[in-house]
Write an enzyme that holds these catalytic residues in place. Structure first.
Site, short mmCIF file in Angstrom:
data_model
loop_
_atom_site.label_atom_id
_atom_site.label_comp_id
_atom_site.label_asym_id
_atom_site.label_seq_id
_atom_site.Cartn_x
_atom_site.Cartn_y
_atom_site.Cartn_z
N LYS A 39 -49.13 -42.91 48.09
CA LYS A 39 -47.57 -42.32 47.01
C LYS A 39 -47.43 -42.25 45.65
O LYS A 39 -48.21 -43.27 45.19
CB LYS A 39 -46.68 -42.50 48.06
CG LYS A 39 -46.52 -44.79 48.07
CD LYS A 39 -45.18 -44.65 48.50
CE LYS A 39 -45.15 -46.56 49.20
NZ LYS A 39 -43.38 -46.14 48.23
N TYR A 274 -34.62 -50.99 15.99
CA TYR A 274 -32.92 -50.90 16.76
C TYR A 274 -32.91 -51.94 16.69
O TYR A 274 -33.42 -53.47 17.47
CB TYR A 274 -32.93 -49.49 17.36
CG TYR A 274 -34.17 -48.58 17.24
CD1 TYR A 274 -33.45 -47.83 15.97
CD2 TYR A 274 -34.85 -47.47 18.46
CE1 TYR A 274 -34.04 -46.58 16.13
CE2 TYR A 274 -35.46 -46.72 18.10
CZ TYR A 274 -34.50 -45.98 17.18
OH TYR A 274 -34.42 -44.85 16.88
N1 PLP Z 1 -45.94 -48.63 53.86
C1 PLP Z 1 -45.07 -47.67 53.30
C2 PLP Z 1 -43.61 -47.44 54.43
C3 PLP Z 1 -44.06 -47.91 52.61
O1 PLP Z 1 -42.90 -47.49 52.19
C4 PLP Z 1 -45.27 -48.87 51.27
C5 PLP Z 1 -44.50 -49.06 50.16
O2 PLP Z 1 -43.66 -48.90 49.90
C6 PLP Z 1 -45.90 -49.05 52.19
C7 PLP Z 1 -46.17 -49.17 52.67
C8 PLP Z 1 -47.34 -50.01 50.78
O3 PLP Z 1 -46.47 -51.77 49.90
P1 PLP Z 1 -47.27 -51.77 49.22
O4 PLP Z 1 -47.71 -51.35 48.15
O5 PLP Z 1 -46.90 -53.85 48.76
O6 PLP Z 1 -48.08 -52.60 49.46
#
Ligand code: PLP
Length: 399
Positions: A39, A274
């Site tokens: 994602k 700045y």
């Molecule tokens: N599973 C779910 C539902 C998530 O939202 C996430 C990310 O936040 C993950 C797995 C993977 O998490 P991580 O990056 O801590 O391995």
């Protein structure tokens, strides 16, 4: 690709590192499949390229939050023969029919989602593959155990009709990054009870999944049939208190480098950037790095200020990919497009020289190349945010 002369910085993403990291994670959870979580543009690393790297390392699943991310994978040619894809976060009205037709697995976190997916499956004339999300204690997305009977009843009827197949049942942990935290086992216990309750309702998932990166690295009890690492697939660790990435056989995949735009001599007592939060302590050389918060470099990683905070670390004076060089800290405020380094009185750097903001290694505290984790510490955040917020203006170069 983009004309490198038109962009002064680039993020080099080592896909072999993604592949090797996924392999290492698979070895840590030998009885489980691996869903690489891709994602948010694969945590900034590039969705499709990173997904392919993860599949090369043995991932059989790809995880996305938003439906559009899952559809983008399919549209890019990552077909169901190459990877199962799960998407888990959407409000009512998502294009569930498109997802079903694209052979994307859909998470169900509420009763309305069951009704919508059944309608989509009927419209498509297909069976939707679904995963029931249970809130075992995170207090976020997912079905509360008290609401499970109603959802299970609807799902059992949908399964009997052939509208859905319950492929998975899953949940997410609240404290996995605090190894040994009692809620980890407690959530697993609640999860087990939810799975038993589903079985009593005639709903038997093929796959149970609970573990993120931290749980994959530290809590075998949570591995179940599939683990869902994100951060660790990119070579960062969510438990830096336990050691650097190499301790887990991981290496950061992303290197962020930029070419100095300006190098100039200034006198001592010269205010920098700045509000002059940094003042040169002596005659020195300043170097301007053409990256700023418009590129996702956190302004909280500015250096100086009333508290004299150490800014984000930058490796200078090393040839790209070769050892040597020295680490200097951001001097003064990070601006939208640029930040300034005090290269010191004896600097030999010139405009055009490459500097590395972060890369593969174990971090400055161990004498290594700065890492995203180092930047997270300088900015008071987590490494997730450093790579994920890297702006679209920075070209990704996959090697
Ligand atoms: N599973 C779910 C539902 C998530 O939202 C996430 C990310 O936040 C993950 C797995 C993977 O998490 P991580 O990056 O801590 O391995």
């Amino acid at each position: 690709g983009p004309d490198p002369r038109a962009y002064p910085a680039r993020a080099v993403v080592d896909l072999a590192a993604v592949r090797d990291n996924v392999r290492a994670l698979a070895d840590l959870a030998p009885s489980s499949q691996v869903m690489a979580v891709v994602k948010a543009d694969a945590y900034g690393h590039g969705l499709v390229a990173s997904a392919l790297g993860a599949l090369a390392g043995g991932a059989t699943w790809l995880g996305t939050a938003q439906p559009g991310e899952a559809l983008a994978l399919r549209a890019a040619g990552v077909g169901p023969d190459r990877a199962r894809v799960l998407t888990w976060l959407y409000p009512p009205g998502a294009p569930l029919r498109d997802l079903v037709e694209a052979d994307v697995d859909v998470s169900l976190a509420a009763r309305w989602a069951v009704d919508e997916v059944v309608a989509a499956a009927r419209a498509a004339g297909r069976t939707a593959r679904v995963h029931l999300a249970v809130d075992t204690g995170l207090g976020r997305n997912g079905i509360m155990p008290a609401d499970l009977p109603d959802v299970l009843d609807a799902v059992a009827r949908a399964e009997a009709e052939g509208a859905v197949r319950v492929v998975g049942m899953w949940s997410h942990l609240a404290f996995a990054d605090e190894p040994g935290h009692p809620t980890v086992v407690a959530q697993a216990d609640v999860f087990d009870e939810a799975v038993r309750e589903a079985a009593r309702a005639g709903v038997v998932p093929e796959l149970r999944h609970l573990a993120n990166s931290a749980a994959t690295l530290t809590a075998p009890r949570t591995h179940y049939d599939l683990v869902r690492p994100g951060l660790a697939a990119y070579g960062m660790t969510p438990v830096p208190q336990l050691g650097p990435p190499s301790r887990f056989g991981l290496r950061p995949a992303m290197t962020l480098e930029a070419r100095l735009a300006t190098v100039k001599r200034v006198p001592g007592g010269h205010g920098v950037s700045y509000s002059h939060h940094y003042t040169t302590p002596q005659d020195t050389t300043l170097g301007v790095v053409p990256l700023g918060y418009g590129d996702g470099i956190p302004r909280h990683a500015s250096g100086g200020g009333p508290a004299g905070a150490p800014g984000g670390p930058v490796l200078v004076g090393a040839r790209p990919g070769e050892p040597g060089g020295r680490v200097v800290r951001v001097a003064g405020r990070v601006c939208m497009d640029q930040l300034v380094l005090d290269l010191g009185p004896d600097a030999t750097e010139r405009a055009g020289d490459v500097v590395t903001l972060f890369g593969a290694g174990d971090g400055v505290a161990r004498g290594g190349v700065p890492t995203a984790e180092d930047w997270a510490q300088a900015a008071g955040t987590i490494s997730y945010e450093i790579t994920t917020r890297l702006g679209a203006r920075v070209p990704r170069e996959h090697v």
